[in-house]
Scaffold this motif. Structure first.
Motif, PDB file in Angstrom:
ATOM      1  N   LYS A 154      -4.524 -15.661  43.316  1.00 46.55           N
ATOM      2  CA  LYS A 154      -4.887 -14.734  42.254  1.00 46.55           C
ATOM      3  C   LYS A 154      -4.402 -13.320  42.590  1.00 46.55           C
ATOM      4  CE  LYS A 154      -9.118 -13.155  40.032  1.00 46.55           C
ATOM      5  NZ  LYS A 154     -10.551 -13.137  40.139  1.00 46.55           N
ATOM      6  N   GLU A 155      -4.060 -12.550  41.558  1.00 45.00           N
ATOM      7  CA  GLU A 155      -3.588 -11.184  41.780  1.00 45.00           C
ATOM      8  C   GLU A 155      -4.631 -10.355  42.536  1.00 45.00           C
ATOM      9  OE1 GLU A 155      -1.053  -8.672  38.942  1.00 45.00           O
ATOM     10  OE2 GLU A 155      -3.083  -7.876  38.662  1.00 45.00           O
ATOM     11  N   THR A 182     -11.728 -10.043  42.312  1.00 48.30           N
ATOM     12  CA  THR A 182     -10.447  -9.561  42.829  1.00 48.30           C
ATOM     13  C   THR A 182     -10.580  -9.088  44.273  1.00 48.30           C
ATOM     14  OG1 THR A 182      -9.836  -8.855  40.609  1.00 48.30           O
ATOM     15  CG2 THR A 182      -8.587  -7.907  42.425  1.00 48.30           C
ATOM     16  N   LYS A 189       8.695  -2.750  44.947  1.00 49.59           N
ATOM     17  CA  LYS A 189       9.355  -3.686  44.033  1.00 49.59           C
ATOM     18  C   LYS A 189      10.654  -3.135  43.453  1.00 49.59           C
ATOM     19  CE  LYS A 189       5.288  -6.244  42.610  1.00 49.59           C
ATOM     20  NZ  LYS A 189       4.526  -6.815  41.517  1.00 49.59           N
ATOM     21  N   GLU A 217       6.748 -10.654  48.240  1.00 51.23           N
ATOM     22  CA  GLU A 217       6.955 -11.014  46.835  1.00 51.23           C
ATOM     23  C   GLU A 217       6.453 -12.423  46.498  1.00 51.23           C
ATOM     24  OE1 GLU A 217       7.858  -9.091  44.224  1.00 51.23           O
ATOM     25  OE2 GLU A 217       7.677  -7.491  45.701  1.00 51.23           O
ATOM     26  N   SER A 218       6.088 -13.205  47.490  1.00 51.17           N
ATOM     27  CA  SER A 218       5.525 -14.535  47.201  1.00 51.17           C
ATOM     28  C   SER A 218       4.058 -14.438  46.764  1.00 51.17           C
ATOM     29  CB  SER A 218       5.667 -15.449  48.428  1.00 51.17           C
ATOM     30  OG  SER A 218       4.830 -15.021  49.480  1.00 51.17           O
ATOM     31  N   PHE A 219       3.498 -13.223  46.795  1.00 55.64           N
ATOM     32  CA  PHE A 219       2.109 -12.992  46.408  1.00 55.64           C
ATOM     33  C   PHE A 219       2.031 -12.297  45.052  1.00 55.64           C
ATOM     34  CE2 PHE A 219       2.090 -13.117  51.004  1.00 55.64           C
ATOM     35  CZ  PHE A 219       0.928 -13.806  51.320  1.00 55.64           C
ATOM     36  N   PRO A 220       0.955 -12.547  44.305  1.00 60.72           N
ATOM     37  CA  PRO A 220       0.723 -11.813  43.056  1.00 60.72           C
ATOM     38  C   PRO A 220      -0.081 -10.540  43.355  1.00 60.72           C
ATOM     39  CG  PRO A 220      -0.855 -13.596  43.237  1.00 60.72           C
ATOM     40  CD  PRO A 220       0.029 -13.668  44.460  1.00 60.72           C
ATOM     41  N   TYR A 221       0.579  -9.398  43.476  1.00 55.74           N
ATOM     42  CA  TYR A 221      -0.102  -8.185  43.917  1.00 55.74           C
ATOM     43  C   TYR A 221       0.235  -6.982  43.038  1.00 55.74           C
ATOM     44  CZ  TYR A 221       4.346  -6.563  45.731  1.00 55.74           C
ATOM     45  OH  TYR A 221       5.642  -6.166  45.841  1.00 55.74           O
ATOM     46  N   VAL A 222      -0.580  -5.955  43.193  1.00 56.15           N
ATOM     47  CA  VAL A 222      -0.357  -4.639  42.617  1.00 56.15           C
ATOM     48  C   VAL A 222      -0.580  -3.656  43.763  1.00 56.15           C
ATOM     49  CG1 VAL A 222      -1.231  -2.935  40.981  1.00 56.15           C
ATOM     50  CG2 VAL A 222      -1.219  -5.343  40.359  1.00 56.15           C
ATOM     51  N   TRP A 245      -3.114 -15.866  47.901  1.00 56.07           N
ATOM     52  CA  TRP A 245      -2.084 -16.477  47.070  1.00 56.07           C
ATOM     53  C   TRP A 245      -2.542 -16.887  45.671  1.00 56.07           C
ATOM     54  CZ3 TRP A 245       0.629 -19.082  51.641  1.00 56.07           C
ATOM     55  CH2 TRP A 245       1.853 -18.462  51.871  1.00 56.07           C
TER      56      TRP A 245
END
Length: 140
Positions: free
Chosen positions: A71-72, A10, A86, A103-108, A69
């Motif tokens: 992977k989270e 990650t 969000k 928001e086009s990305f997988p994020y936390v 892009w």
């Protein structure tokens, strides 16, 4: 580039903004992979703090999007209100454009207290230090 990334692990992005600049570090397993800092232009110098912090995040994502892009990943910020990104409903045009890109990305997003955000804080304040040193040594 400080070390080669491992795409099975990650990524983390740490970003920060100060009065004169922004900085970000791409990390993996608490080790820096790459970093950048940028002096703010005349227009961005007038942004409120929230906008500068959001701008730092957008610039970091633009810089390292090819890593982020697939992977989270985790975004660490010392600006507490960004963790509610969000759930914002009313956005101005600039925020809407930036949030659409983010928001086009997988994020936390995780909040990280300012005193723990040492590396990125130094990168964002680099231009303040340089300006201070110039003024001191050039007699301004």
């Amino acid at each position: 580039m400080l070390m080669l990334p491992d795409f099975t692990k990650t990524f983390g992005v740490e970003c920060d903004a100060s009065g004169l600049g922004i900085g970000a570090v791409l990390m993996q397993q608490k080790k820096p992979i790459a970093y950048f800092s940028k002096k703010l232009s005349a227009a961005t110098l007038n942004y409120p703090t929230y906008d500068k912090e959001l701008y730092a995040l957008v610039r970091a994502l633009e810089t390292w999007q090819h890593y982020l892009w697939p992977k989270e990943f985790v975004i660490h910020t010392d600006h507490e209100s960004l963790q509610y990104l969000k759930s914002q409903h009313k956005l101005n045009k600039r925020h809407a454009r930036w949030v659409e890109f983010i928001e086009s990305f997988p994020y936390v997003i995780k909040y990280k207290q300012g005193k723990e955000n040492v590396v990125v804080d130094a990168l964002s304040r680099r231009y303040t230090l340089i300006t201070t040193m110039d003024a001191k040594y050039l007699g301004f």
